[in-house]
Design a protein around this motif. Structure first.
Motif, PDB file in Angstrom:
ATOM      1  N   ARG A 293       0.805  -1.227   0.000  1.00 12.94           N
ATOM      2  CA  ARG A 293       0.000   0.000   0.000  1.00 12.94           C
ATOM      3  C   ARG A 293       0.839   1.278   0.000  1.00 12.94           C
ATOM      4  NH1 ARG A 293      -4.440   0.230   4.416  1.00 12.94           N
ATOM      5  NH2 ARG A 293      -2.738   0.324   5.899  1.00 12.94           N
ATOM      6  N   ALA A 294       1.903   1.300   0.773  1.00 13.73           N
ATOM      7  CA  ALA A 294       2.676   2.543   0.903  1.00 13.73           C
ATOM      8  C   ALA A 294       3.260   2.952  -0.444  1.00 13.73           C
ATOM      9  CB  ALA A 294       3.776   2.361   1.940  1.00 13.73           C
ATOM     10  N   ALA A 295       3.844   2.003  -1.170  1.00  6.73           N
ATOM     11  CA  ALA A 295       4.444   2.316  -2.475  1.00  6.73           C
ATOM     12  C   ALA A 295       3.364   2.727  -3.470  1.00  6.73           C
ATOM     13  CB  ALA A 295       5.206   1.097  -2.991  1.00  6.73           C
ATOM     14  N   PHE A 296       2.243   2.044  -3.432  1.00  7.05           N
ATOM     15  CA  PHE A 296       1.118   2.349  -4.321  1.00  7.05           C
ATOM     16  C   PHE A 296       0.640   3.784  -4.106  1.00  7.05           C
ATOM     17  CE2 PHE A 296      -3.427   2.626  -5.116  1.00  7.05           C
ATOM     18  CZ  PHE A 296      -3.608   1.955  -6.314  1.00  7.05           C
ATOM     19  N   MET A 297       0.446   4.144  -2.848  1.00 12.25           N
ATOM     20  CA  MET A 297      -0.071   5.485  -2.551  1.00 12.25           C
ATOM     21  C   MET A 297       0.957   6.562  -2.883  1.00 12.25           C
ATOM     22  SD  MET A 297      -2.398   4.911   0.829  1.00 12.25           S
ATOM     23  CE  MET A 297      -3.121   6.539   0.844  1.00 12.25           C
ATOM     24  N   GLU A 298       2.222   6.245  -2.681  1.00 11.48           N
ATOM     25  CA  GLU A 298       3.276   7.204  -2.985  1.00 11.48           C
ATOM     26  C   GLU A 298       3.313   7.479  -4.496  1.00 11.48           C
ATOM     27  OE1 GLU A 298       7.112   6.152  -1.246  1.00 11.48           O
ATOM     28  OE2 GLU A 298       8.047   7.530  -2.700  1.00 11.48           O
ATOM     29  N   ALA A 299       3.158   6.412  -5.293  1.00 12.27           N
ATOM     30  CA  ALA A 299       3.172   6.574  -6.756  1.00 12.27           C
ATOM     31  C   ALA A 299       2.005   7.459  -7.211  1.00 12.27           C
ATOM     32  CB  ALA A 299       3.107   5.203  -7.427  1.00 12.27           C
ATOM     33  N   LEU A 300       0.858   7.282  -6.616  1.00 12.49           N
ATOM     34  CA  LEU A 300      -0.304   8.091  -7.003  1.00 12.49           C
ATOM     35  C   LEU A 300      -0.144   9.540  -6.525  1.00 12.49           C
ATOM     36  CD1 LEU A 300      -1.495   5.229  -7.633  1.00 12.49           C
ATOM     37  CD2 LEU A 300      -3.695   6.187  -6.989  1.00 12.49           C
ATOM     38  N   GLU A 301       0.345   9.679  -5.315  1.00  9.73           N
ATOM     39  CA  GLU A 301       0.555  11.014  -4.736  1.00  9.73           C
ATOM     40  C   GLU A 301       1.506  11.828  -5.631  1.00  9.73           C
ATOM     41  OE1 GLU A 301      -0.772  13.407  -1.690  1.00  9.73           O
ATOM     42  OE2 GLU A 301      -1.247  11.270  -1.803  1.00  9.73           O
ATOM     43  N   ASP A 304      -0.159  13.622  -8.219  1.00 10.79           N
ATOM     44  CA  ASP A 304      -1.203  14.526  -7.719  1.00 10.79           C
ATOM     45  C   ASP A 304      -2.578  13.842  -7.613  1.00 10.79           C
ATOM     46  OD1 ASP A 304      -1.429  16.949  -6.583  1.00 10.79           O
ATOM     47  OD2 ASP A 304      -1.640  18.106  -8.450  1.00 10.79           O
ATOM     48  N   ILE A 305      -2.544  12.534  -7.362  1.00 16.29           N
ATOM     49  CA  ILE A 305      -3.792  11.779  -7.162  1.00 16.29           C
ATOM     50  C   ILE A 305      -3.869  11.404  -5.687  1.00 16.29           C
ATOM     51  CG2 ILE A 305      -4.977   9.603  -7.697  1.00 16.29           C
ATOM     52  CD1 ILE A 305      -3.693   9.966 -10.547  1.00 16.29           C
ATOM     53  N   HIS A 306      -4.938  11.852  -5.039  1.00 15.45           N
ATOM     54  CA  HIS A 306      -4.998  11.780  -3.579  1.00 15.45           C
ATOM     55  C   HIS A 306      -5.969  10.703  -3.100  1.00 15.45           C
ATOM     56  CE1 HIS A 306      -2.493  15.328  -3.471  1.00 15.45           C
ATOM     57  NE2 HIS A 306      -3.193  15.717  -4.531  1.00 15.45           N
ATOM     58  N   CYS A 307      -5.442   9.785  -2.327  1.00 17.18           N
ATOM     59  CA  CYS A 307      -6.249   8.656  -1.839  1.00 17.18           C
ATOM     60  C   CYS A 307      -6.399   8.741  -0.320  1.00 17.18           C
ATOM     61  CB  CYS A 307      -5.573   7.338  -2.199  1.00 17.18           C
ATOM     62  SG  CYS A 307      -5.361   7.150  -3.979  1.00 17.18           S
ATOM     63  N   GLY A 308      -7.217   7.855   0.237  1.00 16.53           N
ATOM     64  CA  GLY A 308      -7.366   7.766   1.687  1.00 16.53           C
ATOM     65  C   GLY A 308      -7.205   6.322   2.142  1.00 16.53           C
ATOM     66  N   ILE A 309      -7.276   6.101   3.440  1.00 15.51           N
ATOM     67  CA  ILE A 309      -7.259   4.741   3.997  1.00 15.51           C
ATOM     68  C   ILE A 309      -8.407   4.645   4.999  1.00 15.51           C
ATOM     69  CG2 ILE A 309      -5.988   3.042   5.358  1.00 15.51           C
ATOM     70  CD1 ILE A 309      -3.381   4.393   4.505  1.00 15.51           C
ATOM     71  N   HIS A 310      -9.284   3.668   4.806  1.00 11.82           N
ATOM     72  CA  HIS A 310     -10.431   3.497   5.721  1.00 11.82           C
ATOM     73  C   HIS A 310     -10.537   2.036   6.138  1.00 11.82           C
ATOM     74  CE1 HIS A 310     -11.309   7.154   3.443  1.00 11.82           C
ATOM     75  NE2 HIS A 310     -11.836   7.559   4.581  1.00 11.82           N
ATOM     76  N   TYR A 365       2.140   2.327 -12.581  1.00 15.95           N
ATOM     77  CA  TYR A 365       2.758   1.858 -11.343  1.00 15.95           C
ATOM     78  C   TYR A 365       2.952   0.340 -11.392  1.00 15.95           C
ATOM     79  CZ  TYR A 365       2.807   0.038  -6.569  1.00 15.95           C
ATOM     80  OH  TYR A 365       3.097  -0.673  -5.441  1.00 15.95           O
ATOM     81  N   ILE A 366       1.949  -0.353 -11.883  1.00  9.29           N
ATOM     82  CA  ILE A 366       2.029  -1.827 -11.925  1.00  9.29           C
ATOM     83  C   ILE A 366       3.124  -2.292 -12.892  1.00  9.29           C
ATOM     84  CG2 ILE A 366       0.750  -3.880 -12.727  1.00  9.29           C
ATOM     85  CD1 ILE A 366      -1.697  -2.570 -11.326  1.00  9.29           C
ATOM     86  N   LYS A 367       3.318  -1.555 -13.987  1.00  7.00           N
ATOM     87  CA  LYS A 367       4.312  -1.920 -14.988  1.00  7.00           C
ATOM     88  C   LYS A 367       5.747  -1.720 -14.463  1.00  7.00           C
ATOM     89  CE  LYS A 367       1.922  -0.498 -19.112  1.00  7.00           C
ATOM     90  NZ  LYS A 367       1.933   0.856 -19.635  1.00  7.00           N
TER      91      LYS A 367
END
Ligand SMILES: Cc1ncc(COP(=O)(O)O)c(C=O)c1O
Length: 368
Positions: A293-301, A304-310, A365-367
């Protein structure tokens, strides 16, 4: 392309005139605390939820707390719920003096696993609180069957599920009561704090109405020791305006989810949310699950794509609930989901271009 997790300003701009007109009416009528705007909203919201009553209160947390108190839950009682939720579900139980007892969730839907309930029922069990997490209702038929068999109340935590359905029945209309939050970011959000209890039980509705207003049956005549948990007039007015738009916003959220499903289908290492059969998911959250998750969210961030964790830490592992005695491994599905969940941007006004940008970034990111 910038994609915020949530943008409340776009929605406000789209209904600005209607909202301002109604807020002026609240002031012109000095209807600040409870009053006609709240009453009008309560009637409309009860009908929307297929219930006879909606009682506006100060927050979703108050809705849960007053519903539990109204059903007579108190010290010495146990209430079965899930740990994969916002902490308010459990705080409401604790603040009646009762003890939360957790069951694990279904892997597929991330809602209460009904097959685990009976094993934790004791003579002290008084109620069950399933949580309609992310906008999808829990599997209510088996939950209601167990509750009837053991004479337990069911309170639906519908804080994230405005408009969600299970076999044609709206969230909050199946159990003894349903509790909604209108926190600003919710699918139906106030412009401040607000919540409501919905119910078909006339006596319960009367008790909660009295309790939220200092136990008054008429001004300064107090039948029970109550509390101040009234919804304020501005929130009633805002919610009344916004409720009319909710079906269209729900449709837009569902369309956005459908496009995410299409664009992200088959991507390795990404698990997409599931809409169970005979349910209408209203996608308060669009949750995906991924191992790193951390790497995934960092790549999106970075794009400039902002996610959350719930939610990153399930309630049974929170310091606040240490005394209940749960440890890591107590609720394995909950813990795995909590470690892997990422909430992608989700709100009605997201554009297809923004959704495409999110999907492209994930693809890249997946590639990597
Ligand atoms: C599942 C759930 N239960 C309860 C609540 C509490 O609602 P409120 O924040 O309005 O008190 C929330 C809101 O965040 C929630 O998501």
């Amino acid at each position: 392309m910038k994609v915020p997790f949530l943008d409340l300003k776009i929605q406000y701009n789209s209904i600005r005139e209607e909202i301002l007109e109604e807020l002026i009416q609240v002031m012109e009528n000095t209807a600040f605390a409870s009053g006609p705007f709240v009453k009008k909203f309560e009637e409309a919201f009860a009908a929307y939820c297929q219930c006879r009553h909606a009682i506006g209160v100060g927050s979703g947390t108050d809705a849960l707390w007053t519903a539990l108190l109204g059903l007579g839950v108190g010290p010495g009682d146990e209430v079965i719920t899930v740990a994969h939720t916002f902490i308010a579900t459990c705080e409401a139980i604790s603040f009646t003096g009762a003890k939360p007892v957790f069951v694990d969730i279904e892997d597929r839907t991330c809602t209460m696993d009904p097959t685990l309930i009976e094993a934790v029922i004791t003579p002290r069990t008084k109620a069950i609180i399933p949580v309609h997490l992310y906008g999808q209702m829990a599997d209510m038929d088996p939950i209601m069957e167990i509750a009837r068999k053991h004479n337990l109340f069911v309170i639906e935590d519908a804080a994230q599920a405005h408009g969600a359905e299970y076999k044609g029945r709206r969230a909050g209309s199946i159990g003894d009561a349903g509790c909604y939050s209108f926190y600003p970011g919710k699918n139906l959000g106030a412009y401040g704090e607000a919540g409501a209890v919905v119910t078909n039980n006339d006596e319960l509705a009367a008790r909660i109405r009295m309790f939220r207003d200092h136990g008054q049956r008429q001004k300064y005549y107090h039948s029970i020791i109550g509390w101040n948990s009234r919804m304020d007039g501005f929130q009633g007015a805002v919610l009344g305006v916004k409720l009319k738009h909710l079906p269209q916003w729900t449709e837009a959220r569902r369309n956005n989810a459908a496009l995410y499903n299409e664009l992200l289908a088959g991507m390795p290492g990404i698990e997409l949310p599931v809409e169970a059969a005979e349910r209408i998911h209203v996608y308060h959250i669009y949750p995906i699950h991924t191992a790193n998750r951390a790497a995934f969210m960092e790549a999106l961030e970075k794009q400039d794509i902002h996610c959350g964790i719930h939610y990153p830490v399930p309630v049974h592992l929170q310091d606040a609930y240490h005394s209940l005695g749960y440890t890591e491994g107590s609720l394995p599905v909950t813990e795995r989901r909590a470690a892997q969940e990422v909430s992608l941007p989700m709100f009605a006004e997201l554009t297809p271009e923004q959704l495409q940008a999110v999907a492209n970034t994930i693809k890249n990111y997946i590639k990597m």
